[in-house]
Design a protein around this motif. Structure first.
Motif, short mmCIF file in Angstrom:
data_model
loop_
_atom_site.label_atom_id
_atom_site.label_comp_id
_atom_site.label_asym_id
_atom_site.label_seq_id
_atom_site.Cartn_x
_atom_site.Cartn_y
_atom_site.Cartn_z
N ASN A 2 0.82 -1.21 0.00
CA ASN A 2 0.00 0.00 0.00
C ASN A 2 0.85 1.26 0.00
OD1 ASN A 2 -2.33 -1.51 0.00
ND2 ASN A 2 -2.73 -1.30 2.18
N ARG A 3 1.96 1.25 0.74
CA ARG A 3 2.84 2.41 0.76
C ARG A 3 3.49 2.62 -0.60
NH1 ARG A 3 5.78 1.67 6.70
NH2 ARG A 3 4.03 2.48 7.94
N ALA A 4 3.86 1.52 -1.24
CA ALA A 4 4.44 1.62 -2.58
C ALA A 4 3.43 2.18 -3.57
CB ALA A 4 4.93 0.24 -3.04
N MET A 5 2.18 1.74 -3.47
CA MET A 5 1.14 2.26 -4.34
C MET A 5 0.97 3.75 -4.14
SD MET A 5 -1.68 -0.82 -4.09
CE MET A 5 -2.98 0.23 -4.72
N THR A 6 0.99 4.19 -2.89
CA THR A 6 0.84 5.62 -2.60
C THR A 6 2.00 6.42 -3.18
OG1 THR A 6 -0.39 5.16 -0.57
CG2 THR A 6 0.63 7.34 -0.76
N LYS A 7 3.21 5.96 -2.95
CA LYS A 7 4.39 6.68 -3.43
C LYS A 7 4.45 6.73 -4.96
CE LYS A 7 7.30 5.72 0.62
NZ LYS A 7 8.53 5.05 1.11
N LEU A 8 4.03 5.64 -5.60
CA LEU A 8 4.09 5.57 -7.06
C LEU A 8 2.82 6.10 -7.72
CD1 LEU A 8 5.70 2.04 -7.42
CD2 LEU A 8 6.83 4.26 -7.61
N ARG A 9 1.86 6.50 -6.88
CA ARG A 9 0.57 7.00 -7.37
C ARG A 9 -0.11 5.96 -8.27
NH1 ARG A 9 4.13 11.02 -7.28
NH2 ARG A 9 4.74 10.76 -9.45
N ALA A 10 0.00 4.71 -7.86
CA ALA A 10 -0.65 3.62 -8.58
C ALA A 10 -2.04 3.40 -7.98
CB ALA A 10 0.17 2.34 -8.47
N ARG A 11 -3.02 3.28 -8.82
CA ARG A 11 -4.39 3.10 -8.34
C ARG A 11 -4.57 1.73 -7.69
NH1 ARG A 11 -9.64 5.03 -9.26
NH2 ARG A 11 -11.25 3.43 -9.36
N ASP A 12 -3.89 0.72 -8.21
CA ASP A 12 -4.05 -0.63 -7.68
C ASP A 12 -2.86 -1.49 -8.06
OD1 ASP A 12 -4.44 -1.33 -10.35
OD2 ASP A 12 -6.61 -1.11 -10.19
N ARG A 13 -2.95 -2.76 -7.75
CA ARG A 13 -1.84 -3.69 -7.97
C ARG A 13 -1.56 -3.89 -9.46
NH1 ARG A 13 -1.30 -6.89 -2.91
NH2 ARG A 13 -0.33 -8.61 -4.05
N ALA A 14 -2.59 -3.81 -10.29
CA ALA A 14 -2.36 -3.97 -11.72
C ALA A 14 -1.40 -2.91 -12.24
CB ALA A 14 -3.69 -3.89 -12.48
N GLN A 15 -1.56 -1.68 -11.77
CA GLN A 15 -0.65 -0.63 -12.20
C GLN A 15 0.75 -0.82 -11.62
OE1 GLN A 15 -2.71 3.17 -11.49
NE2 GLN A 15 -3.15 3.19 -13.68
N LEU A 16 0.84 -1.42 -10.45
CA LEU A 16 2.16 -1.74 -9.90
C LEU A 16 2.90 -2.71 -10.82
CD1 LEU A 16 1.86 -2.22 -6.02
CD2 LEU A 16 2.85 -0.31 -7.28
N VAL A 17 2.17 -3.68 -11.38
CA VAL A 17 2.79 -4.63 -12.30
C VAL A 17 3.38 -3.89 -13.50
CG1 VAL A 17 2.36 -6.57 -13.86
CG2 VAL A 17 1.29 -6.54 -11.61
N VAL A 18 2.59 -3.00 -14.09
CA VAL A 18 3.06 -2.23 -15.24
C VAL A 18 4.29 -1.41 -14.87
CG1 VAL A 18 2.47 -0.41 -16.87
CG2 VAL A 18 0.77 -2.14 -16.28
N LEU A 19 4.24 -0.70 -13.75
CA LEU A 19 5.35 0.15 -13.32
C LEU A 19 6.61 -0.67 -13.04
CD1 LEU A 19 3.44 2.58 -10.93
CD2 LEU A 19 4.61 3.22 -13.05
N ALA A 20 6.44 -1.83 -12.46
CA ALA A 20 7.60 -2.65 -12.11
C ALA A 20 8.37 -3.08 -13.35
CB ALA A 20 7.16 -3.88 -11.31
N TYR A 21 7.66 -3.43 -14.41
CA TYR A 21 8.33 -3.86 -15.63
C TYR A 21 8.82 -2.68 -16.46
CZ TYR A 21 7.33 -8.75 -14.85
OH TYR A 21 7.32 -10.01 -14.32
N GLU A 22 8.03 -1.63 -16.52
CA GLU A 22 8.45 -0.46 -17.28
C GLU A 22 9.72 0.16 -16.70
OE1 GLU A 22 4.54 1.45 -19.43
OE2 GLU A 22 5.07 2.16 -17.43
N SER A 23 9.85 0.11 -15.38
CA SER A 23 10.99 0.73 -14.73
C SER A 23 12.24 -0.14 -14.75
CB SER A 23 10.65 1.05 -13.27
OG SER A 23 10.46 -0.16 -12.55
N GLY A 24 12.08 -1.42 -15.07
CA GLY A 24 13.21 -2.33 -15.04
C GLY A 24 13.42 -2.97 -13.68
#
Length: 224
Positions: A190-212
């Motif tokens: 949840n803290r990672a979602m807040t810091k990355l401004r990700a709406r949910d876990r699906a966006q965390l998946v996208v961000l994790a791969y896009e960022s390397g």
């Protein structure tokens, strides 16, 4: 009670889904819409927990409807699940990036639909490992590494939790892997979602791969 909004331009699809969902004691269909704009208006009126949204509709498609719901702070509690006839394609990826929690193919078996609605209502991403691999192989790997902003703000434990989310692990599985309690795992995510401004876990998946942070070929585990 899980409140569900159905948004699909095919009345037969809506009636079939409603008949199935309304049989459950813990699920209630609160409204139906035949296009994306009406769906967004009904989301604002009823504040459902889950919106099942068709990807291709007249007036406004599922991507646009998702984008409008995700952009409205008053609808932060609405989890959009995209419905598609065709499986994973570029429209589904656009919807995930717009803020959808995941997607379902319309020929899903009833038990999996019910499970998916309950998972989405909890705020979990509907990204099975096979779907995550398709997302990586077909789209995310086309973006240059380092495009995900904000990862430098994460602690090492938060980065580890995000990487495990990207591999399809649930909070309980993340807790086991990191040797922490499920509550602590949820806090890291949840803290990672807040810091990355990700709406949910699906966006965390996208961000994790896009960022390397996570790279293709590392494998994924977990379940829908």
């Amino acid at each position: 009670m899980i409140r569900v909004l159905l948004v699909d331009d095919q009345p037969l699809i809506r009636s079939g889904f409603r008949a199935l969902l309304d049989l459950e004691d813990d699920i209630e269909v609160v409204a139906e819409a035949g296009d994306g704009l009406v769906g967004v208006a009904l989301a604002r009126e009823h504040l459902p927990d889950v919106a099942l949204v068709d990807i291709q509709m007249p007036v406004a498609d599922g991507v646009e409807a998702t984008r409008r719901i995700a952009a409205d702070p008053a609808l932060a509690g609405v989890h959009v699940v995209i419905l598609t006839n065709y499986g994973f394609d570029e429209y589904v990826f656009d919807a995930l990036r717009a803020g959808a929690a995941g997607f379902l193919v319309k020929d899903i078996v009833p038990e999996d639909l019910l499970h998916a609605v309950r998972v989405a209502a909890r705020g979990e991403a509907l990204l099975a490992p096979s779907i995550t691999r398709k997302l990586i192989d077909r789209y995310v790997t086309q973006a240059p590494p380092g495009t995900g902003a904000g990862l430098e703000e994460l602690t090492n434990r938060e980065r580890e939790a995000v990487a495990l989310v990207a591999r399809g692990l649930s909070n309980d599985q993340i807790a086991q892997h990191m040797v922490i309690s499920p509550m602590t795992a949820k806090t890291h995510v949840n803290r990672a979602m807040t810091k990355l401004r990700a709406r949910d876990r699906a966006q965390l998946v996208v961000l994790a791969y896009e960022s390397g942070l996570v790279t293709p070929g590392t494998g994924s585990t977990g379940q829908l």
